[in-house]
Design a protein around this motif. Structure first.
Motif, mmCIF file in Angstrom:
data_model
loop_
_atom_site.group_PDB
_atom_site.id
_atom_site.type_symbol
_atom_site.label_atom_id
_atom_site.label_comp_id
_atom_site.label_asym_id
_atom_site.label_seq_id
_atom_site.Cartn_x
_atom_site.Cartn_y
_atom_site.Cartn_z
ATOM 1 N N ARG A 96 27.457 43.014 51.609
ATOM 2 C CA ARG A 96 28.300 43.041 50.400
ATOM 3 C C ARG A 96 29.133 41.763 50.304
ATOM 4 N N ARG A 97 29.585 41.265 51.439
ATOM 5 C CA ARG A 97 30.381 40.024 51.468
ATOM 6 C C ARG A 97 29.538 38.842 50.983
ATOM 7 N N VAL A 98 28.286 38.753 51.427
ATOM 8 C CA VAL A 98 27.398 37.668 50.971
ATOM 9 C C VAL A 98 27.187 37.775 49.466
ATOM 10 N N LEU A 99 27.002 38.978 48.966
ATOM 11 C CA LEU A 99 26.841 39.173 47.516
ATOM 12 C C LEU A 99 28.110 38.739 46.770
ATOM 13 N N ARG A 100 29.261 39.067 47.323
ATOM 14 C CA ARG A 100 30.529 38.698 46.694
ATOM 15 C C ARG A 100 30.743 37.177 46.727
ATOM 16 N N LEU A 101 30.504 36.547 47.864
ATOM 17 C CA LEU A 101 30.706 35.103 48.002
ATOM 18 C C LEU A 101 29.744 34.291 47.131
ATOM 19 N N SER A 102 28.561 34.826 46.909
ATOM 20 C CA SER A 102 27.571 34.139 46.067
ATOM 21 C C SER A 102 27.765 34.469 44.587
ATOM 22 N N ARG A 103 28.771 35.288 44.305
ATOM 23 C CA ARG A 103 29.096 35.735 42.948
ATOM 24 C C ARG A 103 27.957 36.540 42.306
ATOM 25 N N LEU A 104 27.214 37.217 43.136
ATOM 26 C CA LEU A 104 26.133 38.079 42.634
ATOM 27 C C LEU A 104 26.488 39.559 42.709
ATOM 28 N N GLU A 105 27.648 39.883 43.239
ATOM 29 C CA GLU A 105 28.033 41.285 43.399
ATOM 30 C C GLU A 105 28.007 42.034 42.068
ATOM 31 N N ARG A 106 28.470 41.396 40.999
ATOM 32 C CA ARG A 106 28.501 42.063 39.688
ATOM 33 C C ARG A 106 27.126 42.170 39.043
ATOM 34 N N THR A 107 26.160 41.474 39.601
ATOM 35 C CA THR A 107 24.793 41.505 39.085
ATOM 36 C C THR A 107 24.096 42.821 39.429
ATOM 37 N N PHE A 108 24.572 43.460 40.470
ATOM 38 C CA PHE A 108 23.925 44.672 40.971
ATOM 39 C C PHE A 108 24.804 45.893 40.791
ATOM 40 N N MET A 109 24.161 47.029 40.676
ATOM 41 C CA MET A 109 24.879 48.292 40.624
ATOM 42 C C MET A 109 24.754 48.942 41.998
ATOM 43 N N PHE A 110 25.868 49.397 42.500
ATOM 44 C CA PHE A 110 25.881 50.070 43.785
ATOM 45 C C PHE A 110 25.879 51.563 43.522
ATOM 46 N N LEU A 111 25.149 52.284 44.285
ATOM 47 C CA LEU A 111 24.905 53.703 44.026
ATOM 48 C C LEU A 111 26.182 54.504 43.819
ATOM 49 N N ASP A 112 27.244 54.111 44.469
ATOM 50 C CA ASP A 112 28.496 54.863 44.342
ATOM 51 C C ASP A 112 29.403 54.342 43.231
#
Length: 128
Positions: free
Chosen positions: A96-112
């Motif tokens: 999740r940290r790698v996704l956040r640092l690469s600014r891709l976290e908002r690109t994906f939906m997390f199941l929860d």
């Protein structure tokens, strides 16, 4: 000659209209090169009957770098245009940290979490 030690793998299962992908190990450039064609094949295989969701269970992923990000983005680009919801599940904190640092976290939906980034897309996928 050296031997290659495979540091990743993929299992899958279906539940109703959902394909569950279970990658494990190190998701890097080699994993992207090897696993994406298999994931694409599984998507094509399960399109009939209508597939409505893909869940990527990241619980067994031990490492994620730019190659692993590319794998996830390519999977998103393959699913979203078809109206298939892509969700990430059991995402380890370091992934999740790698996704956040690469600014891709908002690109994906997390199941929860509610709300699909596919709903917000303007018809274009995320560059791979």
């Amino acid at each position: 000659m050296g031997t290659h030690h495979v540091t990743f793998g993929l299992r899958h299962r279906t539940t109703g209209d959902t394909l569950i992908l279970l990658p494990r190990g190190e998701l890097d450039a080699w994993a992207d090169q090897e696993l994406f064609p298999r994931m694409a094949e599984l998507l094509d295989l399960h399109r009939d009957p209508a597939l409505t969701a893909v869940v990527v269970d990241l619980g067994a992923v031990t490492f994620l770098d730019a190659g692993g990000l590319r794998l996830l983005v390519r999977l998103r680009n393959r699913t979203c245009p078809s109206g298939i919801q892509l969700r990430l599940a059991r995402t380890p904190a370091k992934v999740r940290r790698v996704l956040r640092l690469s600014r891709l976290e908002r690109t994906f939906m997390f199941l929860d979490e509610p709300g699909s980034p596919c709903d917000k897309a303007s018809g274009r996928g995320v560059p791979a």
